[in-house]
Design a protein around this motif. Structure first.
Motif, PDB file in Angstrom:
ATOM      1  N   TYR A   1      -8.335  59.976  65.072  1.00 47.91           N
ATOM      2  CA  TYR A   1      -7.143  60.057  64.225  1.00 47.91           C
ATOM      3  C   TYR A   1      -7.430  59.679  62.772  1.00 47.91           C
ATOM      4  O   TYR A   1      -7.198  60.471  61.859  1.00 47.91           O
ATOM      5  CB  TYR A   1      -6.050  59.171  64.803  1.00 47.91           C
TER       6      TYR A   1
ATOM      7  N   ARG B   1       2.779  60.037  70.124  1.00 44.24           N
ATOM      8  CA  ARG B   1       2.124  60.886  71.112  1.00 44.24           C
ATOM      9  C   ARG B   1       2.564  60.624  72.548  1.00 44.24           C
ATOM     10  O   ARG B   1       2.276  61.432  73.429  1.00 44.24           O
ATOM     11  CB  ARG B   1       0.598  60.710  71.002  1.00 44.24           C
ATOM     12  N   ASP B   2       3.226  59.512  72.780  1.00 48.34           N
ATOM     13  CA  ASP B   2       3.666  59.190  74.135  1.00 48.34           C
ATOM     14  C   ASP B   2       5.098  58.649  74.079  1.00 48.34           C
ATOM     15  O   ASP B   2       5.316  57.508  73.674  1.00 48.34           O
ATOM     16  CB  ASP B   2       2.731  58.144  74.753  1.00 48.34           C
TER      17      ASP B   2
END
Length: 331
Positions: free
Chosen positions: A18, A100-101
């Motif tokens: 990232y 992302r989650d």
């Protein structure tokens, strides 16, 4: 434990993919993030009595993060600014996971809600011209080592370079010996992959020309007495040693950044406009450079004199100019 619950895989993706690939952050920023988690994970592991490789994302609770931040200040003696820097890395990690989650969105909100601590910016430390000249006079230029140390100090003062910019300077980054009225330049590779060019004084050009004569273009310009490139620590030690030899500086902490401040302050005193100084130092925002507009008492005294109470005001000569008033009425 499922991979999406374990902290380790998330941290690996954050540090290796990232911030490097997606964000393209500067190398020093990546190292700062790495160092933050190198301190945080063993702290959390000790508190929970749980191996680092078994830590889950939700083990990193906001109360534990607050305890870690307090540990930095109280046990490690870090400043509030360092505490806030570590917190920003933890927040960025939480934002990465939360985006992302969806299962970790609530956890992310708790971590990002931790407030930064207000910190006062330290006063700008800088050297007078005589103090800087005294530091430049310390290295023995008759020796090879002294000549190299003098060249490094002079380059830092000339360009206002960050210590990382000086240690990364290669022979190919110098454009010197042009003649015909051309400018001798140094190309500096700064924060975030940005580059800038700084003009060199004739004395700096002369000293550096001697140092790079006949050397490969990929060689580091500044090398230690062992023939290896100067490190950040080596530059700090050099400046510390030279400052200790100057009586006026013996009790002060002099670092490469103090010399950078010195360059900026001397440019201000020479009447260089603040935007030129911003470009010279490689600042992105001029608000960062504005601190140097406040450092000199002479400039402040001149500003006060302009608006001093009791000063006679200029007479309003336009009232006495009969012809001018008649002209205006005739229009």
């Amino acid at each position: 434990m499922p991979e999406h619950v374990t902290l380790g895989p998330w941290l690996r993706r954050f540090l290796c993919e990232y911030i490097v690939t997606e964000r393209n952050l500067a190398r020093n920023t990546c190292k700062s993030y790495r160092d933050t988690f190198s301190l945080l994970l063993p702290f959390v592991s000790r508190k929970l009595r749980k191996p680092v490789d078994r830590l889950a994302v939700r083990d990193l609770t906001s109360p534990l993060v607050l305890l870690f931040l307090a540990h930095l200040e109280e046990d490690r003696g870090c400043s509030a600014r360092t505490r806030n820097q570590r917190l920003s890395a933890i927040r960025a990690f939480a934002r990465f996971i939360g985006s992302r989650d969806p299962a970790h969105v609530e956890w992310c909100g708790h971590i990002r809600a931790i407030a930064s601590k207000k910190s006062m910016s330290p006063p700008v430390g800088w050297l007078t011209r005589s103090e800087m000249e005294a530091m430049l006079a310390v290295p023995d230029r008759k020796t090879r080592r002294g000549h190299s140390e003098y060249a490094l100090l002079l380059f830092l003062y000339n360009t206002g370079a960050r210590v990382s910019e000086a240690t990364q300077l290669k022979v190919r980054d110098l454009q010197i010996g042009r003649g015909n009225g051309g400018y001798d330049l140094a190309t500096l590779h700064g924060k975030g992959g940005k580059t800038r060019q700084c003009p060199l004084w004739p004395e700096t050009e002369r000293v550096l020309a001697d140092k790079i004569l006949g050397r490969p273009v990929d060689d580091a310009v500044f090398v230690s007495r062992l023939g290896t490139p100067f490190t950040r620590f080596g530059v700090y030690r050099l400046i510390e040693r030279c400052a200790a030899r100057v009586p006026e500086l013996a009790e002060r902490t002099i670092t490469p950044h103090v010399i950078r401040h010195t360059t900026a302050c001397h440019l201000v005193l020479a009447g260089v406009d603040i935007n030129t100084i911003r470009a010279w130092l490689g600042h992105v925002s001029i608000s960062t450079t504005n601190i140097y507009a406040e450092i000199d008492l002479t400039l402040k005294a001149s500003a006060i004199a302009v608006c001093e109470v009791g000063q006679p005001r200029p007479s309003r000569s336009w009232k006495e100019d009969k012809d001018l008033m008649a002209f205006l009425k005739s229009l």
